[in-house]
Write a protein that holds these residues in place. Structure first.
Motif, PDB file in Angstrom:
ATOM      1  N   PRO A  92       0.349  -1.293  -0.002  1.00 25.21           N
ATOM      2  CA  PRO A  92      -0.134   0.037   0.089  1.00 25.21           C
ATOM      3  C   PRO A  92       0.709   1.241  -0.384  1.00 25.21           C
ATOM      4  O   PRO A  92       1.846   1.723   0.764  1.00 25.21           O
ATOM      5  CB  PRO A  92      -0.788  -0.471   1.213  1.00 25.21           C
ATOM      6  N   SER A  93       0.449   2.295  -0.503  1.00 29.13           N
ATOM      7  CA  SER A  93       0.506   3.133  -0.885  1.00 29.13           C
ATOM      8  C   SER A  93       0.130   4.797   0.432  1.00 29.13           C
ATOM      9  O   SER A  93      -0.972   4.512   0.373  1.00 29.13           O
ATOM     10  CB  SER A  93       0.431   4.368  -2.064  1.00 29.13           C
ATOM     11  N   PRO A  94       1.484   5.184   1.347  1.00 30.22           N
ATOM     12  CA  PRO A  94       0.508   6.929   1.970  1.00 30.22           C
ATOM     13  C   PRO A  94       0.288   7.577   1.454  1.00 30.22           C
ATOM     14  O   PRO A  94      -1.567   8.037   2.198  1.00 30.22           O
ATOM     15  CB  PRO A  94       1.946   7.102   2.399  1.00 30.22           C
ATOM     16  N   LEU A  95       0.143   8.027  -0.081  1.00 33.80           N
ATOM     17  CA  LEU A  95      -1.394   8.317  -0.546  1.00 33.80           C
ATOM     18  C   LEU A  95      -2.677   7.680  -0.451  1.00 33.80           C
ATOM     19  O   LEU A  95      -3.831   8.899  -0.819  1.00 33.80           O
ATOM     20  CB  LEU A  95      -1.186   8.403  -2.112  1.00 33.80           C
ATOM     21  N   LEU A  96      -2.855   6.657   0.325  1.00 34.11           N
ATOM     22  CA  LEU A  96      -3.639   6.134   0.637  1.00 34.11           C
ATOM     23  C   LEU A  96      -4.903   6.925   1.697  1.00 34.11           C
ATOM     24  O   LEU A  96      -6.171   7.645   1.291  1.00 34.11           O
ATOM     25  CB  LEU A  96      -3.990   4.761   0.786  1.00 34.11           C
ATOM     26  N   GLU A  97      -4.389   7.395   1.811  1.00 35.36           N
ATOM     27  CA  GLU A  97      -4.759   8.357   3.554  1.00 35.36           C
ATOM     28  C   GLU A  97      -4.843  10.175   3.292  1.00 35.36           C
ATOM     29  O   GLU A  97      -5.256  10.912   3.280  1.00 35.36           O
ATOM     30  CB  GLU A  97      -3.948   8.593   4.967  1.00 35.36           C
ATOM     31  N   LEU A  98      -4.336  10.306   1.818  1.00 37.17           N
ATOM     32  CA  LEU A  98      -4.842  11.678   0.572  1.00 37.17           C
ATOM     33  C   LEU A  98      -5.899  11.597  -0.035  1.00 37.17           C
ATOM     34  O   LEU A  98      -5.978  10.965  -0.837  1.00 37.17           O
ATOM     35  CB  LEU A  98      -3.652  12.028   0.078  1.00 37.17           C
ATOM     36  N   THR A  99      -7.448  12.172   0.928  1.00 36.59           N
ATOM     37  CA  THR A  99      -8.313  11.292   0.285  1.00 36.59           C
ATOM     38  C   THR A  99      -8.787  13.196  -0.421  1.00 36.59           C
ATOM     39  O   THR A  99      -8.545  13.995  -0.186  1.00 36.59           O
ATOM     40  CB  THR A  99      -9.263  10.853   0.444  1.00 36.59           C
ATOM     41  N   ALA A 100      -9.819  13.135  -1.426  1.00 40.60           N
ATOM     42  CA  ALA A 100     -10.184  14.201  -2.400  1.00 40.60           C
ATOM     43  C   ALA A 100     -11.337  15.008  -0.726  1.00 40.60           C
ATOM     44  O   ALA A 100     -11.011  16.246  -0.913  1.00 40.60           O
ATOM     45  CB  ALA A 100     -11.264  13.739  -2.967  1.00 40.60           C
ATOM     46  N   ASP A 101     -11.433  14.479   0.106  1.00 40.10           N
ATOM     47  CA  ASP A 101     -12.100  14.775   0.895  1.00 40.10           C
ATOM     48  C   ASP A 101     -11.510  15.852   2.377  1.00 40.10           C
ATOM     49  O   ASP A 101     -11.206  17.389   2.483  1.00 40.10           O
ATOM     50  CB  ASP A 101     -12.570  13.915   2.447  1.00 40.10           C
ATOM     51  N   CYS A 102      -9.885  16.251   1.980  1.00 37.05           N
ATOM     52  CA  CYS A 102      -8.835  16.606   2.419  1.00 37.05           C
ATOM     53  C   CYS A 102      -8.415  17.663   1.899  1.00 37.05           C
ATOM     54  O   CYS A 102      -7.396  18.706   2.138  1.00 37.05           O
ATOM     55  CB  CYS A 102      -7.013  15.646   2.695  1.00 37.05           C
ATOM     56  N   LEU A 103      -8.605  17.728   1.208  1.00 37.25           N
ATOM     57  CA  LEU A 103      -8.209  18.954  -0.043  1.00 37.25           C
ATOM     58  C   LEU A 103      -9.492  20.195   0.202  1.00 37.25           C
ATOM     59  O   LEU A 103     -10.735  20.249  -0.026  1.00 37.25           O
ATOM     60  CB  LEU A 103      -7.901  18.685  -1.583  1.00 37.25           C
ATOM     61  N   ASP A 104      -9.366  21.801  -0.120  1.00 43.64           N
ATOM     62  CA  ASP A 104     -10.241  22.532  -0.467  1.00 43.64           C
ATOM     63  C   ASP A 104      -9.351  23.124  -1.569  1.00 43.64           C
ATOM     64  O   ASP A 104      -7.926  23.112  -1.561  1.00 43.64           O
ATOM     65  CB  ASP A 104     -11.094  23.295   1.272  1.00 43.64           C
ATOM     66  N   GLU A 105     -10.345  24.859  -2.208  1.00 42.15           N
ATOM     67  CA  GLU A 105      -9.700  25.627  -3.289  1.00 42.15           C
ATOM     68  C   GLU A 105      -8.593  26.094  -2.339  1.00 42.15           C
ATOM     69  O   GLU A 105      -7.665  26.796  -3.546  1.00 42.15           O
ATOM     70  CB  GLU A 105     -11.253  26.738  -3.015  1.00 42.15           C
TER      71      GLU A 105
END
Length: 302
Positions: free
Chosen positions: A98-111
């Motif tokens: 697995p990659s650490p990127l699994l924990e970077l989801t769309a919900d983590c980001l805003d404009e």
């Protein structure tokens, strides 16, 4: 990722030792931008482990904005081993699932992640690593469009990470939002199966399609023109990272307001320089080094 560079050329099974370094297409691009005296922000997630600390400190030391790089204790930092042939061509062997990127989801980001940003660059390698990464990329592209920020995309096709069918399906969701498509000749042929550059451009309304051809140079297609530029003559040592260097220099020229022939000259020069030095990003040139190489400035050594 952490890169393990081989101590000798040839098949990996005969390599007795490796040297640790840092690599990855998106980070290579960001470093390429900062070395050309522009600012770069890197959005990612790495392991909160010793290798993750190496990457974080290296990126920060290169002047990359790491304020949107998160670190997770749950998944180790990804690594890969590089194999280099006598002609400088490389093969990559990944250990990133697995990659650490699994924990970077769309919900983590805003404009706000794109506040002050002039261009959004996305690599196809990122899309291949985790299934939800296409959702993250699409959210970033949406933010970019809202803010009127152009988007550049390098397919960076890695068929060791996913199938050509999966890659086509994911990339298809992005093409119509891309302003600059930076792709290798072989990648274009695999992705578009016999379609012409003009046909692809007209279908998706891509402003510029840039075709990287290695030692044959590069071409740019706009809605009305085609531009071609020969490559610089070099002896290749390690071609890994050359495409990322090309992208960074082309985008530098684009943001700097240079015309397309000049962007091609800069990009071909940067790609050539990287290929002459072993490593993913060790050869990424400063602006002065690039101008010296392409002949804009004289090198004076004392």
């Amino acid at each position: 990722m952490i890169v393990f560079n081989p101590s000798k050329t040839g098949p990996l099974r005969f390599v007795p030792s490796f040297e640790r370094a840092v690599g990855g297409a998106e980070l290579n691009f960001a470093i390429g931008i900062t070395r050309l005296d522009m600012e770069a922000r890197w959005i990612s997630c790495i392991g909160d482990d010793e290798f993750g600390k190496v990457i974080y400190n290296f990126a920060r030391g290169e002047g990359v904005d790491v304020s949107h790089v998160s670190r997770t204790p749950n998944i180790p930092t990804s690594i890969y081993f590089k194999e280099i042939g006598e002609d400088g061509a490389g093969k990559s062997f990944y250990y990133r699932k697995p990659s650490p990127l699994l924990e970077l989801t769309a919900d983590c980001l805003d404009e706000s992640v794109l506040d002050g940003v002039d261009l959004l660059h996305i690599s196809g390698v990122y899309l291949a690593v985790c299934e939800h990464n296409i959702e993250v990329a699409l959210k970033l592209v949406h933010f970019a469009k809202v803010k009127n920020i152009p988007v550049s995309f390098d397919p960076n096709l890695r068929l060791k990470l996913w199938t050509i069918e999966d890659a086509r399906a994911a990339y298809e969701k992005l093409y119509s939002s891309v302003n600059l498509l930076l792709t290798g000749q072989d990648e274009f042929e695999l992705l578009f199966e016999g379609r012409t550059v003009k046909g692809v451009q007209q279908q998706y309304q891509i402003d510029e399609i840039i075709i990287k051809k290695g030692e044959q140079g590069a071409s740019v297609y706009t809605a009305t023109e085609q531009y071609d530029r020969a490559a610089f003559s070099i002896r290749a040592i390690d071609t890994v990272g050359a495409g990322d260097a090309f992208d960074a220099a082309y985008v530098y020229g684009y943001l700097n307001g240079d015309d397309i022939p000049e962007r091609l000259r800069l990009a071909n020069g940067a790609g050539a320089l990287v290929a002459t030095i072993k490593g993913d990003n060790e050869g990424l040139p400063s602006l002065q080094e690039l101008k010296q190489f392409i002949g804009d400035e004289k090198l004076i050594e004392r």
